[in-house]
Design a protein around this motif. Structure first.
Motif, mmCIF file in Angstrom:
data_model
loop_
_atom_site.group_PDB
_atom_site.id
_atom_site.type_symbol
_atom_site.label_atom_id
_atom_site.label_comp_id
_atom_site.label_asym_id
_atom_site.label_seq_id
_atom_site.Cartn_x
_atom_site.Cartn_y
_atom_site.Cartn_z
ATOM 1 N N TYR A 12 -8.968 0.440 -3.154
ATOM 2 C CA TYR A 12 -9.253 1.027 -1.840
ATOM 3 C C TYR A 12 -8.089 1.916 -1.436
ATOM 4 N N CYS A 13 -8.339 3.224 -1.389
ATOM 5 C CA CYS A 13 -7.293 4.135 -0.934
ATOM 6 C C CYS A 13 -7.394 4.297 0.582
ATOM 7 N N GLU A 14 -6.442 5.021 1.156
ATOM 8 C CA GLU A 14 -6.337 5.191 2.615
ATOM 9 C C GLU A 14 -6.409 3.841 3.314
ATOM 10 N N SER A 15 -5.756 2.872 2.723
ATOM 11 C CA SER A 15 -5.738 1.513 3.284
ATOM 12 C C SER A 15 -4.287 1.077 3.449
ATOM 13 N N ASP A 16 -3.707 1.479 4.560
ATOM 14 C CA ASP A 16 -2.306 1.155 4.835
ATOM 15 C C ASP A 16 -2.284 -0.226 5.499
ATOM 16 N N LEU A 17 -2.104 -1.253 4.705
ATOM 17 C CA LEU A 17 -2.313 -2.612 5.203
ATOM 18 C C LEU A 17 -1.143 -3.119 6.038
ATOM 19 N N THR A 18 -1.476 -3.828 7.111
ATOM 20 C CA THR A 18 -0.476 -4.549 7.901
ATOM 21 C C THR A 18 -0.453 -6.006 7.417
ATOM 22 N N ALA A 19 0.548 -6.732 7.903
ATOM 23 C CA ALA A 19 0.647 -8.146 7.514
ATOM 24 C C ALA A 19 -0.615 -8.903 7.938
ATOM 25 N N GLU A 20 -1.094 -8.574 9.102
ATOM 26 C CA GLU A 20 -2.288 -9.251 9.617
ATOM 27 C C GLU A 20 -3.489 -9.036 8.691
ATOM 28 N N GLN A 21 -3.658 -7.775 8.265
ATOM 29 C CA GLN A 21 -4.794 -7.470 7.384
ATOM 30 C C GLN A 21 -4.642 -8.177 6.031
ATOM 31 N N VAL A 22 -3.408 -8.226 5.551
ATOM 32 C CA VAL A 22 -3.179 -8.919 4.275
ATOM 33 C C VAL A 22 -3.567 -10.387 4.411
ATOM 34 N N MET A 23 -3.161 -11.006 5.531
ATOM 35 C CA MET A 23 -3.468 -12.433 5.744
ATOM 36 C C MET A 23 -4.980 -12.642 5.848
ATOM 37 N N LYS A 78 15.792 3.054 -1.005
ATOM 38 C CA LYS A 78 15.756 1.740 -0.341
ATOM 39 C C LYS A 78 14.371 1.144 -0.486
ATOM 40 N N PRO A 79 14.304 -0.151 -0.825
ATOM 41 C CA PRO A 79 12.980 -0.790 -0.925
ATOM 42 C C PRO A 79 12.231 -0.707 0.411
ATOM 43 N N ARG A 80 10.910 -0.511 0.351
ATOM 44 C CA ARG A 80 10.094 -0.612 1.576
ATOM 45 C C ARG A 80 9.790 -2.096 1.778
ATOM 46 N N GLU A 81 10.482 -2.682 2.753
ATOM 47 C CA GLU A 81 10.448 -4.140 2.900
ATOM 48 C C GLU A 81 9.707 -4.626 4.131
ATOM 49 N N THR A 82 9.285 -3.662 4.967
ATOM 50 C CA THR A 82 8.728 -4.079 6.268
ATOM 51 C C THR A 82 7.570 -5.055 6.105
ATOM 52 N N LEU A 83 6.641 -4.684 5.217
ATOM 53 C CA LEU A 83 5.460 -5.537 5.070
ATOM 54 C C LEU A 83 5.857 -6.930 4.567
ATOM 55 N N TYR A 84 6.789 -6.948 3.646
ATOM 56 C CA TYR A 84 7.230 -8.248 3.106
ATOM 57 C C TYR A 84 7.840 -9.103 4.215
ATOM 58 N N ASN A 85 8.712 -8.483 5.001
ATOM 59 C CA ASN A 85 9.358 -9.242 6.074
ATOM 60 C C ASN A 85 8.332 -9.709 7.111
ATOM 61 N N ASP A 86 7.370 -8.835 7.426
ATOM 62 C CA ASP A 86 6.321 -9.218 8.380
ATOM 63 C C ASP A 86 5.490 -10.379 7.835
ATOM 64 N N GLY A 141 4.273 -16.304 7.840
ATOM 65 C CA GLY A 141 4.051 -17.502 7.016
ATOM 66 C C GLY A 141 3.140 -17.285 5.829
ATOM 67 N N ALA A 142 3.023 -16.015 5.380
ATOM 68 C CA ALA A 142 2.102 -15.727 4.274
ATOM 69 C C ALA A 142 2.506 -16.453 3.001
ATOM 70 N N ASP A 143 3.794 -16.655 2.808
ATOM 71 C CA ASP A 143 4.229 -17.303 1.569
ATOM 72 C C ASP A 143 3.695 -18.729 1.487
ATOM 73 N N LYS A 144 3.379 -19.322 2.660
ATOM 74 C CA LYS A 144 2.823 -20.677 2.633
ATOM 75 C C LYS A 144 1.296 -20.637 2.676
ATOM 76 N N ALA A 145 0.763 -19.568 3.305
ATOM 77 C CA ALA A 145 -0.691 -19.488 3.456
ATOM 78 C C ALA A 145 -1.385 -19.168 2.128
ATOM 79 N N CYS A 146 -0.737 -18.412 1.276
ATOM 80 C CA CYS A 146 -1.376 -18.113 -0.014
ATOM 81 C C CYS A 146 -0.599 -18.807 -1.131
ATOM 82 N N LYS A 147 -1.172 -18.752 -2.333
ATOM 83 C CA LYS A 147 -0.535 -19.483 -3.445
ATOM 84 C C LYS A 147 0.765 -18.828 -3.870
ATOM 85 N N SER A 148 0.818 -17.504 -3.761
ATOM 86 C CA SER A 148 2.088 -16.837 -4.077
ATOM 87 C C SER A 148 2.167 -15.496 -3.368
#
Ligand code: ADP
Ligand code: SF4
Length: 685
Positions: free
Chosen positions: A458-469, A618-626, A631-638
């Motif tokens: 899926y292109c043109e899909s700039d995902l936020t943390a919420e959408q990833v969750m 510089k790494p793009r880290e915003t999404l990871y930090n969000d 709590g995504a690291d606990k909500a998903c398996k990895s």
């Protein structure tokens, strides 16, 4: 799918002296950073080429004596009988797939400094060695010449015992004793081995005849012959003596493998030369000899290969880099799977393995160099071990490769990309001057993924943390990439470079996207790979007055390892870029910059109204930090980062990272060193 009949000619057998190659796909000798030091890795890499359908698979240059060795760079070695079993292992692997195995005997003369053996190098005349070591070559006397000839006979006999089918003499790249004897400049002998060409060619002729007598009943005798370029009225042309040498020796060897110029020219990057750049120089060879001729030209297109054969230019398609990028190229042509060929992009990342004395790596083929130590096969990957789903965020090289390889394992994969197309930094960089072939990185992966029903993009899909969750994938992979940073922090500055308020500082991202500062512009390169030089080139081509400043001694210093440095620097000089080496950037003003000498610290100024900062990404880290905060690291398996968003590096590293993720998902975790090592394995194998 059946093979297209127009490619039949590529699968015709070719007689080479007493042996027959099953087809015309010929892996020419190529260095690999493994050689004698990582022999099992080298043998397995070559075996896989044979499995992939190459009719002939050769060693890299093989040192035939301890008095000509390239340490610390690991080439193949055949110093005495003790080396035979290692090479026999490679031969057996190659034979197991019906291919011929070739060995390239190399005596490097002034091309090696013998730093390990401490023997004095020898050559036609007394000279310093070509490397910058404080070592001189001594001129060979008659007994040295006798020894030299015997060395070749002994090596040829050992090759025969190891099972090789083809034994090569290496007279190429202006890098070996045979080539040095031929050279007017390097050979100033007054005996029968110096002076007129008939004399300078004598040693080569004698040695070819010697080894033919010794092993020619069962082994084909080949010569790797380097044509020398000299300036001509329409650009560089072959020295007329080259034609004479081929005429003089025409039918003595069973095979001519011909290349043009030194190694950097022979293996030019795609930035400077395109497929087939040597053709016009070497097509005369077939007119002079009745023996089969091999030529290279970074050929990846079977149509181009067919026209070379049908046009009578060469008989065998020589390939080093195309066989590294895709060891299965011949098989794919044979099976009518042309679209599956992973085409070499001509970046020379593979060459850096040799220069840095580590196993080679390839941008396009992440399994290259990992065949033995990790057991990675270029065309096979273990099937998935669960029905878990994977969401990959970011479709640059790391995300694309992870999606491709996970898809091949059978996983359900979703790839979300913010832009209108996948490709990430490759889409940007392949539009920079000379890099358009780099787009093959994306092309190959996009096509492979398009054939997989289990991978959705899926292109043109700039995902936020919420959408990833909300997506609720079992595994989330972040491949969000990196941005060039304008602070100036880099290898030589550990804090931001001081600047006046309002000073214009741009990044390579902005220049690549079309920003065009008015001159005078300073490009500050503390990255040292290709991007700083390319920024200077791009801006200069757009008519901007450019000064390139670097703390290093020369332009794009790391590209010495890709053999491009000289050509990059020459291009900038020709374009009129002012080059200021060995200076750090101390301060950026509105109208000028302050430089500081790397040795004395003395400061000078240069007029500049803008600075382009090629210093670090510089790494793009915003999404990871969000995601961590949510709590995504606990909500998903990895939750895993791959590629540049973990640590920015080369495109090769990003692809490797994506591939590795795919290989390791749901596999037992390896504790400790994640690959086999050669020396400890010797004790147990
Ligand atoms: P790498 O070399 O690691 O693959 P790239 O910078 O080439 O990194 O590619 C990263 C890609 O990730 C870019 O195409 C970028 O548009 C995309 N990207 C970054 N953040 C997001 C996001 N939040 N959602 C979707 N795509 C993203
Ligand atoms: Fe080609 Fe680059 Fe791979 Fe070398 S590293 S084989 S040049 S794609």
């Amino acid at each position: 799918m059946p093979r297209d009949p127009r490619y039949d000619v590529l699968f015709e057998p070719v007689e080479i002296g007493p042996v027959t190659a099953k087809n015309r796909f010929f892996q020419v000798p190529h260095c690999n950073g493994m050689g004698y030091r990582y022999p099992s890795s080298m043998a397995e890499m070559r075996r896989i080429k044979a499995e992939g359908g190459w009719g002939v698979v050769n060693t890299e240059e093989m040192e035939i004596s301890h008095n000509s060795e390239l340490s610390p760079i690991p080439e193949a070695r055949l110093w005495d009988d003790a080396d035979i079993p290692i090479l026999a292992k490679m031969v057996d692997g190659v034979h197991s797939h019906g291919a011929l195995a070739g060995a390239e005997l190399a005596h490097l003369g002034g091309g090696a400094s013998n730093m390990y053996s401490r023997e004095i190098p020898m050559g036609p005349s007394a000279r310093p060695t070509d490397l910058l070591d404080p070592v001189n070559v001594r001129a060979m006397d008659k007994s040295d010449i006798r020894d030299f000839r015997k060395m070749h006979v002994d090596a040829a006999l050992r090759c025969k015992r190891a099972g090789f089918d083809i034994v090569y003499l290496y007279c190429g790249h202006d890098m070996t004793t045979f080539a040095h004897f031929l050279s007017k400049g390097r050979n100033d002998r007054s005996d029968e081995y110096g002076g007129p060409l008939e004399n300078r060619v004598r040693l080569l002729r004698e040695s070819l005849t010697d080894i033919k007598d010794a092993v020619g009943d069962r082994c084909a005798i080949a010569i790797r012959f380097g044509l020398t370029l000299v300036p001509g009225p329409n650009g560089d042309q072959c020295d007329s003596e080259n034609h004479d040498v081929v005429r003089m020796l025409a039918d003595i060897p069973d095979l001519w493998d011909v290349q043009v110029g030194d190694w950097p020219f022979d293996s030019s990057t795609s930035r400077f030369e395109k497929q087939g750049h040597q053709d016009s120089h070497l097509s005369f060879v077939k007119k002079v000899t009745n023996k089969p001729v091999v030529g290279v030209g970074r050929y990846t297109s079977p149509d181009a290969m067919v026209s070379l054969i049908k046009g009578g230019h060469i008989d065998l398609i020589g390939a080093a880099r195309p066989s590294i990028a895709d060891p299965f190229l011949p098989k794919k042509v044979k099976e009518g799977r042309i679209e599956d060929i992973r085409e070499c992009i001509g970046c020379n990342m593979c060459v850096t393995g040799d220069f840095r004395a580590v196993p080679l790596r390839c941008t396009q083929n992440p399994t290259m160099g990992e065949e033995w130590r990790k057991g990675w096969h270029p065309e096979q990957i273990k099937a998935k071990t669960s029905d878990e789903t994977v969401l990959i965020v970011g479709g640059g090289p790391s995300g694309l490769e992870a999606a491709r390889a996970l898809g091949a394992r059978g996983y359900e994969v979703t790839l979300a990309e913010a832009q209108s197309d996948t490709g990430g930094r490759v889409n940007v960089e392949s539009k920079l001057p000379g890099l358009n072939e780099w787009g093959r990185v994306t092309d190959y992966r996009q096509y492979q993924i398009s054939q997989m029903v289990n991978v959705n993009v899926y292109c043109e899909s700039d995902l936020t943390a919420e959408q990833v969750m909300e997506f609720e994938a079992d595994h989330v992979v972040l491949a969000t990439g990196s941005d060039w940073c304008s602070s100036g922090i880099g290898r030589h500055n550990h804090t931001a470079i001081a600047r006046d308020e309002g000073a214009s500082v741009l990044t390579p991202d902005e220049i690549s996207a079309g920003a065009l500062p008015q001159g005078p512009v300073v490009v500050f390169d503390d990255d040292h790979y290709y991007i700083g030089g390319l920024m200077a080139e791009k801006l200069r081509l757009a008519g901007v007055e450019v000064t390139y400043v670097t703390p290093a001694p020369d332009v794009s210093n790391w590209t010495h390892n890709t053999m491009e440095q000289g050509r990059i620097q020459a291009r900038l000089i020709d374009l009129g870029v002012t080059i200021v080496p060995l200076q750090n950037l101390a301060h950026i003003g509105l109208e000028q910059v302050t430089l500081s000498c790397m040795y004395t610290g003395r400061e000078t100024t240069l007029p500049a109204t803008s600075v382009v900062m090629a210093t670090m990404r510089k790494p793009r880290e915003t999404l990871y930090n969000d995601l961590l905060a949510a709590g995504a690291d606990k909500a998903c398996k990895s939750l895993t980062r791959i590629g540049d968003c973990l640590a920015p590096s080369t495109i090769a590293a990003a692809i490797y990272s994506g591939h590795r993720y795919a290989r390791e998902l749901n596999e037992p975790k390896i504790e400790g060193v994640p690959f086999r090592r050669e020396l400890p394995a010797l004790a147990t194998d």
